[in-house]
Design a protein around this motif. Structure first.
Motif, PDB file in Angstrom:
ATOM      1  N   THR A   8       0.848  -1.191   0.000  1.00  0.00           N
ATOM      2  CA  THR A   8       0.000   0.000   0.000  1.00  0.00           C
ATOM      3  C   THR A   8       0.885   1.244   0.000  1.00  0.00           C
ATOM      4  O   THR A   8       1.772   1.384   0.835  1.00  0.00           O
ATOM      5  N   ALA A   9       0.647   2.108  -0.966  1.00  0.00           N
ATOM      6  CA  ALA A   9       1.358   3.385  -1.054  1.00  0.00           C
ATOM      7  C   ALA A   9       0.446   4.480  -0.504  1.00  0.00           C
ATOM      8  O   ALA A   9      -0.761   4.487  -0.765  1.00  0.00           O
ATOM      9  N   HIS A  10       1.023   5.390   0.259  1.00  0.00           N
ATOM     10  CA  HIS A  10       0.282   6.491   0.867  1.00  0.00           C
ATOM     11  C   HIS A  10       0.718   7.801   0.214  1.00  0.00           C
ATOM     12  O   HIS A  10       1.916   8.056   0.090  1.00  0.00           O
ATOM     13  N   ARG A  62      -0.253   6.177 -12.776  1.00  0.00           N
ATOM     14  CA  ARG A  62      -1.598   5.657 -13.022  1.00  0.00           C
ATOM     15  C   ARG A  62      -2.592   6.198 -11.990  1.00  0.00           C
ATOM     16  O   ARG A  62      -3.709   6.576 -12.323  1.00  0.00           O
ATOM     17  N   PHE A  63      -2.170   6.237 -10.716  1.00  0.00           N
ATOM     18  CA  PHE A  63      -3.035   6.767  -9.663  1.00  0.00           C
ATOM     19  C   PHE A  63      -3.367   8.236  -9.914  1.00  0.00           C
ATOM     20  O   PHE A  63      -4.529   8.643  -9.816  1.00  0.00           O
ATOM     21  N   SER A  78      -4.489   6.660  -0.670  1.00  0.00           N
ATOM     22  CA  SER A  78      -3.652   5.459  -0.758  1.00  0.00           C
ATOM     23  C   SER A  78      -4.068   4.660  -1.987  1.00  0.00           C
ATOM     24  O   SER A  78      -5.185   4.794  -2.488  1.00  0.00           O
ATOM     25  N   PHE A  79      -3.142   3.849  -2.458  1.00  0.00           N
ATOM     26  CA  PHE A  79      -3.421   2.923  -3.564  1.00  0.00           C
ATOM     27  C   PHE A  79      -2.523   1.709  -3.387  1.00  0.00           C
ATOM     28  O   PHE A  79      -1.536   1.755  -2.675  1.00  0.00           O
ATOM     29  N   VAL A  80      -2.890   0.619  -4.039  1.00  0.00           N
ATOM     30  CA  VAL A  80      -2.167  -0.644  -3.888  1.00  0.00           C
ATOM     31  C   VAL A  80      -1.264  -0.849  -5.093  1.00  0.00           C
ATOM     32  O   VAL A  80      -1.671  -0.683  -6.246  1.00  0.00           O
ATOM     33  N   ILE A  81      -0.026  -1.221  -4.809  1.00  0.00           N
ATOM     34  CA  ILE A  81       0.956  -1.573  -5.838  1.00  0.00           C
ATOM     35  C   ILE A  81       1.052  -3.092  -5.849  1.00  0.00           C
ATOM     36  O   ILE A  81       1.214  -3.708  -4.784  1.00  0.00           O
ATOM     37  N   ARG A  82       0.958  -3.712  -6.992  1.00  0.00           N
ATOM     38  CA  ARG A  82       1.026  -5.171  -7.070  1.00  0.00           C
ATOM     39  C   ARG A  82       2.478  -5.636  -7.123  1.00  0.00           C
ATOM     40  O   ARG A  82       2.928  -6.240  -8.075  1.00  0.00           O
ATOM     41  N   SER A  83       3.161  -5.312  -6.071  1.00  0.00           N
ATOM     42  CA  SER A  83       4.568  -5.678  -5.911  1.00  0.00           C
ATOM     43  C   SER A  83       4.912  -5.488  -4.451  1.00  0.00           C
ATOM     44  O   SER A  83       4.240  -4.757  -3.729  1.00  0.00           O
ATOM     45  N   ARG A  84       5.974  -6.116  -4.026  1.00  0.00           N
ATOM     46  CA  ARG A  84       6.437  -5.927  -2.652  1.00  0.00           C
ATOM     47  C   ARG A  84       7.651  -5.020  -2.709  1.00  0.00           C
ATOM     48  O   ARG A  84       8.649  -5.322  -3.344  1.00  0.00           O
ATOM     49  N   LEU A  85       7.573  -3.882  -2.031  1.00  0.00           N
ATOM     50  CA  LEU A  85       8.696  -2.938  -2.003  1.00  0.00           C
ATOM     51  C   LEU A  85       9.541  -3.206  -0.779  1.00  0.00           C
ATOM     52  O   LEU A  85       9.085  -3.549   0.264  1.00  0.00           O
TER      53      LEU A  85
END
Length: 85
Positions: A8-10, A62-63, A78-85
């Motif tokens: 999750t990106a904030h 994209r967001f 917030s939005f979800v990134i389909r990756s693990r940072l």
């Protein structure tokens, strides 16, 4: 089937100017943090610092394109990134 990784990106919007065609803010995800400036009148997206920039540019872009008219200075998103940072 295994679940796809996600993070999750904030996002916090710090400035928006319709006259300049720009939105500025901060984005963070899993301990990483960046400042961004998106010039939505053809200027593109600038993200600093460069460390980890490749991980966030595409999903952040994209967001911003999807939500640009809804984003207000001082607000958090917030939005979800389909990756693990």
């Amino acid at each position: 089937m295994s679940q796809l990784p996600q993070t999750t990106a904030h996002v916090q919007i710090t400035r928006r100017s319709w006259q300049e065609g720009a939105i500025e803010g901060e984005v963070s995800a899993n301990g990483w943090a960046w400042h961004f400036c998106w010039r939505f009148r053809g200027g593109g997206l600038r993200v600093e610092p460069s460390v980890g920039r490749a991980l966030i540019c595409d999903p952040l872009s994209r967001f911003l394109e999807k939500s640009d008219y809804l984003l207000e200075p001082g607000s958090n998103y917030s939005f979800v990134i389909r990756s693990r940072l």
